[in-house]
Design a protein around this motif. Structure first.
Motif, PDB file in Angstrom:
ATOM      1  N   LEU A 453       0.832  -1.202   0.000  1.00  0.00           N
ATOM      2  CA  LEU A 453       0.000   0.000   0.000  1.00  0.00           C
ATOM      3  C   LEU A 453       0.871   1.259   0.000  1.00  0.00           C
ATOM      4  CD1 LEU A 453      -2.727   1.427   0.166  1.00  0.00           C
ATOM      5  CD2 LEU A 453      -2.716   1.063   2.632  1.00  0.00           C
ATOM      6  N   ASP A 454       1.939   1.244   0.802  1.00  0.00           N
ATOM      7  CA  ASP A 454       2.827   2.416   0.874  1.00  0.00           C
ATOM      8  C   ASP A 454       3.384   2.753  -0.498  1.00  0.00           C
ATOM      9  OD1 ASP A 454       2.381   2.827   3.516  1.00  0.00           O
ATOM     10  OD2 ASP A 454       4.182   1.767   4.222  1.00  0.00           O
ATOM     11  N   GLU A 455       3.771   1.699  -1.228  1.00  0.00           N
ATOM     12  CA  GLU A 455       4.323   1.907  -2.576  1.00  0.00           C
ATOM     13  C   GLU A 455       3.292   2.568  -3.476  1.00  0.00           C
ATOM     14  OE1 GLU A 455       6.014  -1.569  -4.522  1.00  0.00           O
ATOM     15  OE2 GLU A 455       7.290  -1.846  -2.723  1.00  0.00           O
ATOM     16  N   ILE A 456       2.069   2.099  -3.392  1.00  0.00           N
ATOM     17  CA  ILE A 456       1.016   2.636  -4.261  1.00  0.00           C
ATOM     18  C   ILE A 456       0.713   4.095  -3.892  1.00  0.00           C
ATOM     19  CG2 ILE A 456      -1.439   2.409  -4.896  1.00  0.00           C
ATOM     20  CD1 ILE A 456      -0.891  -0.699  -4.360  1.00  0.00           C
ATOM     21  N   ILE A 457       0.694   4.375  -2.605  1.00  0.00           N
ATOM     22  CA  ILE A 457       0.430   5.749  -2.162  1.00  0.00           C
ATOM     23  C   ILE A 457       1.543   6.693  -2.643  1.00  0.00           C
ATOM     24  CG2 ILE A 457       0.369   7.252  -0.110  1.00  0.00           C
ATOM     25  CD1 ILE A 457      -1.274   5.087   1.285  1.00  0.00           C
ATOM     26  N   ALA A 458       2.783   6.216  -2.487  1.00  0.00           N
ATOM     27  CA  ALA A 458       3.934   7.039  -2.895  1.00  0.00           C
ATOM     28  C   ALA A 458       3.916   7.315  -4.393  1.00  0.00           C
ATOM     29  CB  ALA A 458       5.232   6.344  -2.493  1.00  0.00           C
ATOM     30  N   GLY A 459       3.481   6.325  -5.165  1.00  0.00           N
ATOM     31  CA  GLY A 459       3.506   6.463  -6.613  1.00  0.00           C
ATOM     32  C   GLY A 459       2.326   7.222  -7.201  1.00  0.00           C
ATOM     33  N   ASN A 460       1.312   7.513  -6.389  1.00  0.00           N
ATOM     34  CA  ASN A 460       0.106   8.141  -6.939  1.00  0.00           C
ATOM     35  C   ASN A 460      -0.403   9.310  -6.088  1.00  0.00           C
ATOM     36  OD1 ASN A 460      -0.766   6.098  -9.229  1.00  0.00           O
ATOM     37  ND2 ASN A 460      -0.147   4.886  -7.446  1.00  0.00           N
ATOM     38  N   PRO A 461       0.452  10.364  -5.942  1.00  0.00           N
ATOM     39  CA  PRO A 461       0.064  11.486  -5.063  1.00  0.00           C
ATOM     40  C   PRO A 461      -1.252  12.150  -5.489  1.00  0.00           C
ATOM     41  CG  PRO A 461       2.035  12.013  -6.362  1.00  0.00           C
ATOM     42  CD  PRO A 461       1.760  10.570  -6.581  1.00  0.00           C
ATOM     43  N   ALA A 462      -1.481  12.247  -6.803  1.00  0.00           N
ATOM     44  CA  ALA A 462      -2.702  12.918  -7.276  1.00  0.00           C
ATOM     45  C   ALA A 462      -3.946  12.160  -6.806  1.00  0.00           C
ATOM     46  CB  ALA A 462      -2.688  13.035  -8.795  1.00  0.00           C
ATOM     47  N   GLN A 463      -3.875  10.807  -6.926  1.00  0.00           N
ATOM     48  CA  GLN A 463      -5.003   9.955  -6.503  1.00  0.00           C
ATOM     49  C   GLN A 463      -5.268  10.140  -5.000  1.00  0.00           C
ATOM     50  OE1 GLN A 463      -6.732   8.903  -9.478  1.00  0.00           O
ATOM     51  NE2 GLN A 463      -7.291   7.366  -7.952  1.00  0.00           N
ATOM     52  N   VAL A 464      -4.172  10.294  -4.235  1.00  0.00           N
ATOM     53  CA  VAL A 464      -4.299  10.445  -2.788  1.00  0.00           C
ATOM     54  C   VAL A 464      -5.088  11.719  -2.462  1.00  0.00           C
ATOM     55  CG1 VAL A 464      -3.041  10.793  -0.623  1.00  0.00           C
ATOM     56  CG2 VAL A 464      -2.171   9.159  -2.320  1.00  0.00           C
ATOM     57  N   LYS A 466      -7.193  13.315  -4.391  1.00  0.00           N
ATOM     58  CA  LYS A 466      -8.588  13.162  -4.813  1.00  0.00           C
ATOM     59  C   LYS A 466      -9.368  12.347  -3.788  1.00  0.00           C
ATOM     60  CE  LYS A 466      -7.927  13.064  -9.802  1.00  0.00           C
ATOM     61  NZ  LYS A 466      -7.942  12.092 -10.890  1.00  0.00           N
ATOM     62  N   ALA A 467      -8.754  11.268  -3.309  1.00  0.00           N
ATOM     63  CA  ALA A 467      -9.461  10.381  -2.379  1.00  0.00           C
ATOM     64  C   ALA A 467      -9.753  11.088  -1.067  1.00  0.00           C
ATOM     65  CB  ALA A 467      -8.636   9.126  -2.129  1.00  0.00           C
ATOM     66  N   LYS A 468      -8.870  12.000  -0.679  1.00  0.00           N
ATOM     67  CA  LYS A 468      -9.086  12.723   0.580  1.00  0.00           C
ATOM     68  C   LYS A 468     -10.330  13.597   0.478  1.00  0.00           C
ATOM     69  CE  LYS A 468      -4.608  12.541   2.748  1.00  0.00           C
ATOM     70  NZ  LYS A 468      -3.267  13.094   2.822  1.00  0.00           N
ATOM     71  N   VAL A 469     -10.596  14.141  -0.749  1.00  0.00           N
ATOM     72  CA  VAL A 469     -11.783  14.965  -0.973  1.00  0.00           C
ATOM     73  C   VAL A 469     -13.015  14.068  -1.155  1.00  0.00           C
ATOM     74  CG1 VAL A 469     -12.798  16.801  -2.378  1.00  0.00           C
ATOM     75  CG2 VAL A 469     -10.297  16.640  -2.137  1.00  0.00           C
ATOM     76  N   ASN A 470     -12.801  12.996  -1.897  1.00  0.00           N
ATOM     77  CA  ASN A 470     -13.917  12.094  -2.202  1.00  0.00           C
ATOM     78  C   ASN A 470     -13.594  10.675  -1.723  1.00  0.00           C
ATOM     79  OD1 ASN A 470     -15.968  10.622  -3.250  1.00  0.00           O
ATOM     80  ND2 ASN A 470     -15.577  11.120  -5.404  1.00  0.00           N
ATOM     81  N   PRO A 471     -13.995  10.340  -0.484  1.00  0.00           N
ATOM     82  CA  PRO A 471     -13.606   9.055   0.127  1.00  0.00           C
ATOM     83  C   PRO A 471     -14.027   7.829  -0.687  1.00  0.00           C
ATOM     84  CG  PRO A 471     -14.645  10.513   1.738  1.00  0.00           C
ATOM     85  CD  PRO A 471     -14.839  11.154   0.399  1.00  0.00           C
ATOM     86  N   LYS A 472     -14.977   8.008  -1.591  1.00  0.00           N
ATOM     87  CA  LYS A 472     -15.395   6.860  -2.410  1.00  0.00           C
ATOM     88  C   LYS A 472     -14.233   6.316  -3.246  1.00  0.00           C
ATOM     89  CE  LYS A 472     -20.294   7.838  -3.136  1.00  0.00           C
ATOM     90  NZ  LYS A 472     -21.064   8.705  -4.016  1.00  0.00           N
ATOM     91  N   LEU A 473     -13.276   7.194  -3.548  1.00  0.00           N
ATOM     92  CA  LEU A 473     -12.152   6.777  -4.393  1.00  0.00           C
ATOM     93  C   LEU A 473     -11.171   5.861  -3.661  1.00  0.00           C
ATOM     94  CD1 LEU A 473     -11.518  10.110  -6.331  1.00  0.00           C
ATOM     95  CD2 LEU A 473     -12.763   8.089  -7.080  1.00  0.00           C
ATOM     96  N   ALA A 474     -11.392   5.663  -2.367  1.00  0.00           N
ATOM     97  CA  ALA A 474     -10.528   4.759  -1.597  1.00  0.00           C
ATOM     98  C   ALA A 474     -10.546   3.361  -2.209  1.00  0.00           C
ATOM     99  CB  ALA A 474     -10.980   4.710  -0.139  1.00  0.00           C
ATOM    100  N   GLY A 475     -11.666   3.022  -2.822  1.00  0.00           N
ATOM    101  CA  GLY A 475     -11.813   1.706  -3.452  1.00  0.00           C
ATOM    102  C   GLY A 475     -10.734   1.442  -4.491  1.00  0.00           C
ATOM    103  N   TRP A 476     -10.273   2.494  -5.128  1.00  0.00           N
ATOM    104  CA  TRP A 476      -9.225   2.343  -6.143  1.00  0.00           C
ATOM    105  C   TRP A 476      -7.960   1.780  -5.518  1.00  0.00           C
ATOM    106  CZ3 TRP A 476      -4.362   4.528  -6.942  1.00  0.00           C
ATOM    107  CH2 TRP A 476      -3.815   4.341  -8.242  1.00  0.00           C
ATOM    108  N   PHE A 477      -7.637   2.298  -4.307  1.00  0.00           N
ATOM    109  CA  PHE A 477      -6.424   1.833  -3.608  1.00  0.00           C
ATOM    110  C   PHE A 477      -6.565   0.370  -3.198  1.00  0.00           C
ATOM    111  CE2 PHE A 477      -6.059   6.369  -3.345  1.00  0.00           C
ATOM    112  CZ  PHE A 477      -4.697   6.588  -3.558  1.00  0.00           C
TER     113      PHE A 477
END
Ligand code: ADP
Ligand code: MG
Length: 504
Positions: A453-464, A466-477
C-alpha cells in the motif's frame, strides 16, 4: 421441525363475456412402477428393446396362460401410498376392464376398480415461498399397461409392439382440488419428486413412464366452495378429460385452452359434453376423441384368474420403516437446521442426490455458504459442462467442503476460492494441498499489505489528494493492493489500512 403453515393460492380466474369463471382440475397420473419385470409375468420392462422381444406368453394372451402377481410391484404401490400418507388397503382385488384394441391382445386390461390397493392420501403442492395447496389423492390402483400401435412406419400397414403390454402402472387419482394450469404442472412435478425420492417410479416423462389424464371443468366463483362443503359434484361444471399428457408445458397449455373452449360454449348457450379429448400442441387446441365411457361400458368384473390380494399389516409396517426422508420434511429441516431460504431449500431438495451432496458439504460447516457454493458455483459449472448430473460431478462433496473450510478459516479469499474451485474441477486434488503448493494463501500479514500500500500511495500522489476529498475513491487503492498481491490480500485488512493511511 415440519412447519406446515402455508397460504393457499387464489384459483385461476378467466373473465368471460358474462362474468368470471374459475377452473377445477383433477388428474389421473399413470406412473410406471420401477420394476425389472412386468406386473403378471417375468418378461423384462427394459425401455428401447427390440420390438416384441419382451413378451411372455401371458402378455401375448396365449390360451391357457395365467397371470402371477409380482410381489415387488405390489410393494412399490404400498411404498408409494405410504409416501403420500395414504391409507393402505390390506385387501384389494383385480378387475377386468374389457375393451378391444389391437395392442391389447387379452381384450381386457387387468386393473383395480372396486377395491384399489391404496385409498385416500394427500400431496402438498408448493406454489412459492409459504404458498401451497393441499391436493387430496382419492386412490392409487395397480394396472397393466397396453402395448403400442405404430401407424406411421408404413403407408399400408400398422404395427404392434407388445413390449409394454403388461408393464405395471400405478394410477394415482387426485380429487378435483387443483385450481389452475400452473398448479396442475406443480402437482405433477411434486408427485414426480416424491416418486423419485421413494424410488417407485423413475418419473421419466419423455419415455412415457409418467403421463397424466387431465380433467378440466369451469364454474362460477363461489361454486367450488359449495362443492367443498358438501362434496356434491353437482356444484361443479361438466368435465372433459384430456388424455395422455407427458409434458408439463403442454399440460398447462391444454388446460388453459380447454377451459376457454368450455367457457365459450356455455356463454353461447350450449352444453359441455363429458368426453375424452386429445391436445394438439401444433394447433394449441383440444379435439374430441370419443364420448366418455361409463364403468358399465367396460363390463368390469373381478378377474377370475387372480385371487383377491391380501397383504399383512406387518409387511406394510416393514415397508414404512424403510421410507426415506421425503421432500417436505427435508426442505423444512434444511431451512431450520442450515438457516436456508425457502428458495434455496427447494432447489437443494429437488432431487434426493442433490440434497445428499449438499448435506455432506454443509455438515459441520456454514450451511448458507455451502448452499451458495453448491447452487451458484457447482450447479452453474455442471450446467456449462454439458448439463452434467450431480452424480457425475468431478468435484466431490469432500473437496467442495474443503474449499469452504479454507474460505471460512480465512486461508483464501472468495476470489481465490473461485480459482481454486476451477482447478479442483478440472484437475482434481486436495484443495488445502493445492493452496499450499501454489502459494494461494490469503495474505493476512499486515506488514506485507502495508508495504504494498505504501508503494502505491507514494507512486500516486494525485489519486491520494482526490481520495481525501472524495472518500469513495478509496476503493481504487483497495483494488491496486489486491492486484499487487495477486488477489491474495485479505480485503478486510486492506480496507482498514487504506482508511487509516489516507486518514478517511
Ligand atoms: P371416471 O371414473 O369417470 O374417470 P372419476 O370419478 O374417477 O371419474 O374421476 C376422474 C378424475 O376426474 C378425478 O381425478 C377427479 O378428480 C376428476 N374430476 C371429477 N369431477 C371433476 C370436475 N367436475 N372437474 C374437474 N375434474 C373432475
Ligand atoms: Mg377414472
Amino acid at each position: 421441525m415440519l412447519d406446515l403453515t402455508y397460504e393457499t393460492p387464489a384459483p385461476k380466474v378467466i373473465a368471460g363475456a358474462t362474468g368470471d369463471w374459475e377452473l377445477v382440475i383433477g388428474l389421473e397420473v399413470h406412473a410406471q412402477v420401477a420394476s425389472n419385470s412386468k406386473l403378471f409375468s417375468g418378461a423384462s420392462t427394459l425401455f428401447g428393446s427390440e420390438p416384441n422381444s419382451n413378451v411372455a406368453f401371458v402378455d401375448a394372451a396365449m390360451p391357457g396362460m395365467l397371470p402371477v402377481i409380482n410381489e415387488f410391484c405390489v410393494e412399490q404401490a404400498v411404498r408409494t401410498g405410504l409416501g403420500l400418507k395414504a391409507e393402505i388397503n390390506l385387501r384389494s382385488a383385480f378387475d377386468r376392464k374389457n375393451y378391444f384394441y389391437p395392442d391389447l391382445p387379452q381384450g381386457y386390461q387387468i386393473s383395480q376398480l372396486y377395491h384399489p390397493i391404496v385409498g385416500e392420501g394427500e400431496i402438498l403442492v408448493d406454489m412459492g415461498p409459504g404458498v401451497a395447496r393441499l391436493v387430496r389423492v382419492e386412490r392409487i390402483h395397480l394396472e397393466q399397461d397396453a402395448g403400442k400401435s405404430i401407424h406411421d412406419m408404413d403407408p399400408h400397414m400398422s404395427f404392434v409392439d407388445l413390449n409394454r403390454t403388461g408393464v405395471a402402472l400405478m394410477e394415482i387419482v387426485s380429487r378435483p382440488d387443483i385450481r389452475g394450469p400452473e398448479e396442475a404442472a406443480a402437482y405433477v412435478g411434486k408427485l414426480r419428486q416424491i416418486l423419485r425420492y421413494l424410488g417407485t417410479c423413475d418419473g421419466n416423462m419423455q419415455n412415457g413412464n409418467m403421463r397424466a389424464d387431465v380433467n378440466v371443468s369451469v364454474c362460477r366463483p363461489g361454486d367450488y366452495e359449495k362443492y367443498q362443503e358438501s362434496q356434491d359434484f353437482s356444484h361443479l361444471g361438466t368435465r372433459c378429460e384430456i388424455k395422455n399428457m407427458n409434458s408439463m408445458r403442454f399440460i398447462q397449455m391444454a388446460i388453459e385452452v380447454e377451459a376457454r373452449r368450455q367457457i365459450a360454449l356455455i356463454e353461447d348457450g350450449k352444453d359441455v359434453v363429458q368426453e375424452t379429448r386429445l391436445y394438439d400442441p401444433d394447433k394449441n387446441e383440444t379435439r374430441s376423441m370419443r364420448s366418455k365411457e361409463e364403468a358399465h361400458d367396460y363390463r368390469y368384473f373381478p378377474d377370475p384368474d387372480l385371487l383377491p390380494l391380501e397383504i399383512e399389516q406387518g409387511w406394510v409396517d416393514d415397508i414404512a420403516s424403510t421410507l426415506p426422508e421425503l421432500p417436505d420434511a427435508k426442505k423444512s429441516r434444511f431451512m431450520s437446521d442450515f438457516g436456508l431460504s425457502d428458495y434455496d431449500a427447494s432447489v437443494l431438495t429437488a432431487e434426493a442426490e442433490n440434497a445428499a451432496y449438499f448435506e455432506a458439504v454443509a455438515e459441520g460447516r456454514d450451511g448458507k455458504l455451502a448452499a451458495n457454493w453448491v447452487i451458484n458455483e457447482l450447479f452453474g459449472r455442471l450446467k456449462k459442462d454439458d448439463d452434467k448430473d450431480i452424480t457425475d460431478s468431478p468435484v466431490s462433496a469432500d473437496q467442495l467442503g474443503g474449499i469452504i473450510t479454507l474460505i471460512k478459516s480465512g486461508d483464501i479469499s472468495g476470489k481465490i476460492a473461485k480459482d481454486l474451485f476451477e482447478i479442483v474441477y478440472t484437475e482434481g486434488g486436495d484443495p488445502a494441498q493445492i493452496v499450499d503448493d501454489r502459494g494461494m494463501k490469503q495474505v493476512t500479514d499486515t506488514g506485507a499489505i502495508e508495504t504494498a500500500l505504501d508503494e502505491i500511495i507514494a507512486g500516486n500522489p494525485a489519486q491520494v489528494e482526490k481520495a481525501k476529498v472524495n472518500p469513495k475513491l478509496a476503493g481504487w487503492f483497495v483494488g491496486q493492493v489486491m492486484k499487487a498481491t495477486g488477489g491474495k490480500a485479505n480485503p478486510a485488512i486492506v480496507n482498514q489500512l487504506v482508511q487509516a493511511k489516507l486518514g478517511l
